[in-house]
Design a protein around this motif. Structure first.
Motif, PDB file in Angstrom:
ATOM      1  N   SER A 180       0.805  -1.232   0.000  1.00  0.00           N
ATOM      2  CA  SER A 180       0.000   0.000   0.000  1.00  0.00           C
ATOM      3  C   SER A 180       0.836   1.278   0.000  1.00  0.00           C
ATOM      4  CB  SER A 180      -0.968  -0.011   1.183  1.00  0.00           C
ATOM      5  OG  SER A 180      -0.344  -0.444   2.372  1.00  0.00           O
ATOM      6  N   THR A 181       2.052   1.200  -0.584  1.00  0.00           N
ATOM      7  CA  THR A 181       2.852   2.433  -0.688  1.00  0.00           C
ATOM      8  C   THR A 181       2.648   3.136  -2.025  1.00  0.00           C
ATOM      9  OG1 THR A 181       4.776   1.117  -1.347  1.00  0.00           O
ATOM     10  CG2 THR A 181       4.623   1.750   0.977  1.00  0.00           C
ATOM     11  N   ASP A 182       1.926   2.489  -2.968  1.00  0.00           N
ATOM     12  CA  ASP A 182       1.483   3.203  -4.167  1.00  0.00           C
ATOM     13  C   ASP A 182       0.316   2.447  -4.787  1.00  0.00           C
ATOM     14  OD1 ASP A 182       2.669   1.284  -6.124  1.00  0.00           O
ATOM     15  OD2 ASP A 182       4.548   2.076  -5.344  1.00  0.00           O
ATOM     16  N   GLY A 183      -0.167   2.937  -5.929  1.00  0.00           N
ATOM     17  CA  GLY A 183      -1.255   2.261  -6.620  1.00  0.00           C
ATOM     18  C   GLY A 183      -2.573   2.292  -5.868  1.00  0.00           C
ATOM     19  N   ILE A 184      -3.431   1.312  -6.189  1.00  0.00           N
ATOM     20  CA  ILE A 184      -4.757   1.307  -5.567  1.00  0.00           C
ATOM     21  C   ILE A 184      -4.690   0.950  -4.086  1.00  0.00           C
ATOM     22  CG2 ILE A 184      -6.011   0.897  -7.724  1.00  0.00           C
ATOM     23  CD1 ILE A 184      -6.347  -2.010  -6.947  1.00  0.00           C
ATOM     24  N   GLY A 185      -3.613   0.276  -3.654  1.00  0.00           N
ATOM     25  CA  GLY A 185      -3.456  -0.006  -2.225  1.00  0.00           C
ATOM     26  C   GLY A 185      -3.321   1.271  -1.424  1.00  0.00           C
ATOM     27  N   LYS A 186      -2.479   2.156  -1.910  1.00  0.00           N
ATOM     28  CA  LYS A 186      -2.263   3.439  -1.231  1.00  0.00           C
ATOM     29  C   LYS A 186      -3.531   4.297  -1.259  1.00  0.00           C
ATOM     30  CE  LYS A 186       0.496   7.687  -1.668  1.00  0.00           C
ATOM     31  NZ  LYS A 186       1.574   8.337  -2.444  1.00  0.00           N
ATOM     32  N   LEU A 187      -4.175   4.354  -2.419  1.00  0.00           N
ATOM     33  CA  LEU A 187      -5.384   5.174  -2.542  1.00  0.00           C
ATOM     34  C   LEU A 187      -6.518   4.635  -1.664  1.00  0.00           C
ATOM     35  CD1 LEU A 187      -5.302   5.792  -6.397  1.00  0.00           C
ATOM     36  CD2 LEU A 187      -4.859   7.486  -4.603  1.00  0.00           C
ATOM     37  N   THR A 188      -6.606   3.321  -1.546  1.00  0.00           N
ATOM     38  CA  THR A 188      -7.625   2.720  -0.677  1.00  0.00           C
ATOM     39  C   THR A 188      -7.315   3.023   0.786  1.00  0.00           C
ATOM     40  OG1 THR A 188      -7.968   0.957  -2.300  1.00  0.00           O
ATOM     41  CG2 THR A 188      -8.837   0.581  -0.088  1.00  0.00           C
ATOM     42  N   ALA A 189      -6.042   2.961   1.157  1.00  0.00           N
ATOM     43  CA  ALA A 189      -5.633   3.299   2.528  1.00  0.00           C
ATOM     44  C   ALA A 189      -6.021   4.733   2.856  1.00  0.00           C
ATOM     45  CB  ALA A 189      -4.126   3.101   2.687  1.00  0.00           C
TER      46      ALA A 189
END
Length: 263
Positions: free
Chosen positions: A9-18
């Motif tokens: 979750s440091t980039d991409g949809i993981g980060k945006l979801t976080a």
């Protein structure tokens, strides 16, 4: 307030979801393989969300020993997890094998989330109406034993497709072992506007937010709390059938036997 762990979750949809979940006031744990990046993302999300309940874990998912250490850290530091989003994945990579000689995509995309989830099951069981969302893909291809064990090398795209089917097969199996945990596999959308798609294909078809919205809905909405053991295809915008192998008992058993021997 829910306690949420999102891998990769440091980039991409993981980060945006976080970020989306942080803005709602939830306790969010991000994960990445670089301490500098994890620290930077924690600071960024705290600043953007005015939420101080953002923490992080560092582990390289190509190293299964690091995944085991991560699981111990989680068990020592978190009493319960309500939502786990197994998002970490890799497609294009300079090296194709891990230091143990396993295929890198199979390790990061399947063996690591399998090992992490199974290792922190005690923490997940203490969650409130716990949900797990496993990121599959429209790309799913029959899992070959030689790819799982690292004895055969194939193209990045084919290894990726096999790893994503393996994750989907295990998702369905996991539901039978843990019926009280809602577990859903999802194709978040093909060629979303993320770093991974750009590096692999140099283009995108849909905004990253398309993937963020479905991850959020599957993890949080009341409508999806009884959809355990299903596969959501966000290209179709509905629950759908996964690859036929995901429903083949003999192939499921073979996959799980090999997997348990590797981790």
């Amino acid at each position: 307030m829910k306690t949420i762990l999102i891998t990769g979750s440091t980039d991409g949809i993981g980060k945006l979801t976080a970020l989306k979940l942080a803005k709602e006031g939830h306790k969010v744990y991000v994960h990445g393989r670089s301490k500098a990046k994890v620290d930077s993302v924690i600071a960024e999300i705290k600043n953007a969300s005015n939420n101080e309940n953002i923490k992080g874990f560092i582990a390289d998912f190509s190293d299964l020993n690091a995944v085991k250490q991560l699981a111990e850290q989680i068990k020592n530091n978190i009493s319960s997890i309500d939502i786990l989003i197994n998002n970490a994945a890799i497609l294009k990579t300079p090296s194709v094998k891990t230091k143990e000689g396993l295929d890198l995509r199979m390790t990061v995309n399947y063996l690591a989330p399998y090992l992490l989830t199974e290792s922190i099951i005690s923490v997940l069981k203490k969650g409130s109406a716990t949900r797990i969302v496993n990121l599959s893909s429209a790309a799913q291809s029959s899992v070959k034993k030689g790819i799982l064990t690292g004895d055969v090398s194939i193209s990045a795209n084919e290894a990726y497709a096999q790893s994503k089917l393996a994750l989907t097969i295990w998702s369905f199996y996991f539901v039978k072992q843990h019926p009280n945990i809602t577990t859903i596999a999802v194709n978040p959308g093909s060629l979303l506007n993320t770093k991974m798609a750009k590096e692999a294909y140099g283009q995108h078809w849909s905004p990253a937010e398309k993937g963020v919205d479905i991850l959020y809905d599957l993890a949080m909405s009341e409508a999806n709390k009884n959809e355990s053991g299903k596969y959501f295809d966000n290209d179709k915008g509905s629950f759908s059938n996964a690859h036929p192998d995901a429903y083949d008992e003999a192939k499921i058993q073979t996959l799980l036997e090999i997997t348990s021997s590797l981790v």
